[in-house]
Design an enzyme around this catalytic site. Structure first.
Site, PDB file in Angstrom:
ATOM      1  CE  LYS A   1     -39.016 -68.696  -7.677  1.00  0.00           C
ATOM      2  NZ  LYS A   1     -37.698 -69.147  -7.318  1.00  0.00           N
TER       3      LYS A   1
ATOM      4  CG  ASP B   1     -38.360 -65.910  -0.671  1.00  0.00           C
ATOM      5  OD1 ASP B   1     -38.607 -67.089  -0.980  1.00  0.00           O
ATOM      6  OD2 ASP B   1     -37.236 -65.411  -0.774  1.00  0.00           O
TER       7      ASP B   1
ATOM      8  NE  ARG C   1     -21.414 -60.613  -1.055  1.00  0.00           N
ATOM      9  CZ  ARG C   1     -22.330 -60.102  -0.249  1.00  0.00           C
ATOM     10  NH1 ARG C   1     -22.591 -58.812  -0.284  1.00  0.00           N
ATOM     11  NH2 ARG C   1     -22.992 -60.883   0.590  1.00  0.00           N
TER      12      ARG C   1
ATOM     13  CB  ILE D   1     -30.929 -70.169  -6.457  1.00  0.00           C
ATOM     14  CG1 ILE D   1     -31.836 -70.293  -5.226  1.00  0.00           C
ATOM     15  CG2 ILE D   1     -31.779 -70.024  -7.704  1.00  0.00           C
ATOM     16  CD1 ILE D   1     -32.726 -71.511  -5.228  1.00  0.00           C
ATOM     17  CB  ALA D   2     -25.915 -69.692  -8.544  1.00  0.00           C
TER      18      ALA D   2
ATOM     19  CG  HIS E   1     -32.311 -59.976  -7.195  1.00  0.00           C
ATOM     20  ND1 HIS E   1     -33.434 -60.771  -7.061  1.00  0.00           N
ATOM     21  CD2 HIS E   1     -31.263 -60.771  -6.868  1.00  0.00           C
ATOM     22  CE1 HIS E   1     -33.069 -61.979  -6.677  1.00  0.00           C
ATOM     23  NE2 HIS E   1     -31.757 -61.997  -6.547  1.00  0.00           N
TER      24      HIS E   1
END
Length: 342
Positions: free
Chosen positions: A97, A178, A37, A15-16, A79
């Site tokens: 989301k 989701d 991370r 998604i990024a 999140h």
């Protein structure tokens, strides 16, 4: 041209990447920093999208005064922590989301955003697509009359893996937690986010999450909506908005670029008629046309623009997606989840 709006990205998954692809097509926005991370993943993401600065920690990215806003694209269950950290650092946040897993967490994030006087938004990017601007205009002009019924289905079939986030309770799995945000967000676009009657039925999977879920909602106005979500059954991804004078049909409503509009003539149905707009009897004079609004890239670009414009003008939430709505739908989902997951 005005100075570019500068984004920092936390998280580097699929998604990024979609977010970065959208930013690439915008003349007045850029990603200038990324953190993950796992440093090697941040470095790979930066190389792929030409990002100048890589940070080993979120704290370093959030301390970067050049960053105008942060996009959070970590795992769902992370999140809350990451978004709160960003808000406390005074950074406006667009969080992928679902924003968080519980209403209490959502309320805390909203309070934190207000305390720090910064914008908070959930990435319900589908609401900001140009096709929905057109459909909202048609409704406002009375083009399909009063909205009475909405249908919204989202089906797909995932390969079963008990450790995958879709099937794992600890990772926020299940359809409602989701993909439910798509259907509820669509319904909320046209009917609002406060139904006063709720019914549901679910098929629970072996890992204890809702693999198929059907919702029926009633509104104070008398309007109603239903939505079916599935992560284990393939079927069309589509929606319909039905009014007293016409309807919209939207294929793939979660990423829509076109819709068909049907507008009925101003005539009364006869005694032997099966009704205006049915396949069996469409009265003479019914018109239909297709609206098309192709995406500039993948659809994310419109909410990216909306966030940048809001931050530049001093707004603390988006006009099309308020914090009250975000909290309300999260509470709604949490209440149902708690019943299903007993």
């Amino acid at each position: 041209m005005a100075e570019k709006f500068r984004w920092g990205v936390i998280g580097t998954g699929i998604i990024a990447c979609k977010f970065a692809e959208a930013v690439e097509c915008l003349d007045d926005a850029e990603i200038i920093a990324v953190s993950n991370r796992t440093l090697s993943k941040a470095q790979a993401y930066a190389e792929r999208f030409g990002i100048e600065t890589v940070y080993a920690t979120n704290e370093e990215l959030l301390a970067d005064e050049r960053v105008d806003a942060v996009y959070v694209a970590t795992l769902n269950i992370q999140h809350f922590e990451v978004t709160k950290q960003a808000l406390q650092a005074g950074k406006p946040v667009l969080c992928e989301k679902p924003l968080v897993m519980t209403a209490a967490e959502a309320e805390e994030l909203v309070a934190t955003a207000r305390e720090n006087n910064v914008l908070l938004a959930e990435n319900l990017w589908t609401r900001f697509l140009p096709i929905y601007d057109r459909l909202r205009e048609i409704i406002a002009e009375g083009g399909i009359g009063e909205v009475r019924v909405i249908h919204a289905d989202y089906f797909f079939r995932m390969e079963f893996d008990p450790e995958d986030r879709f099937f794992n309770r600890e990772k926020g799995g299940g359809t409602l937690q989701d993909i439910g945000v798509y259907g509820l967000g669509f319904i909320g676009t046209f009917l609002g986010y406060q139904p006063d009657r709720i019914n549901y039925v679910a098929r629970m999977g072996t890992t204890g999450v809702d693999e198929v879920l059907h919702l029926s909602l009633g509104y104070p106005s008398g309007a109603m909506a239903d939505a079916t979500f599935s992560i284990s059954t393939p079927a069309p991804f589509r929606a319909m908005v039905i009014g007293t004078r016409g309807r919209f049909e939207i294929p793939e409503y979660g990423r829509a670029s076109k819709a068909t509009v049907y507008q009925y003539p101003d005539v009364e149905a006869g005694r032997d008629s099966k009704g205006t707009g049915t396949v069996a009897n469409v009265p003479e004079g019914t018109t239909s046309y297709v609206i098309e609004e192709p995406h500039k890239r993948n659809g994310f670009e419109y909410i990216v623009n909306a966030v940048a414009e809001a931050v530049r003008t001093g707004k603390k939430e988006l006009d099309l997606l308020t914090c009250d709505e975000i909290v309300s739908w999260i509470r709604f989902k949490e209440d149902i989840k708690n019943e299903l997951w007993k």
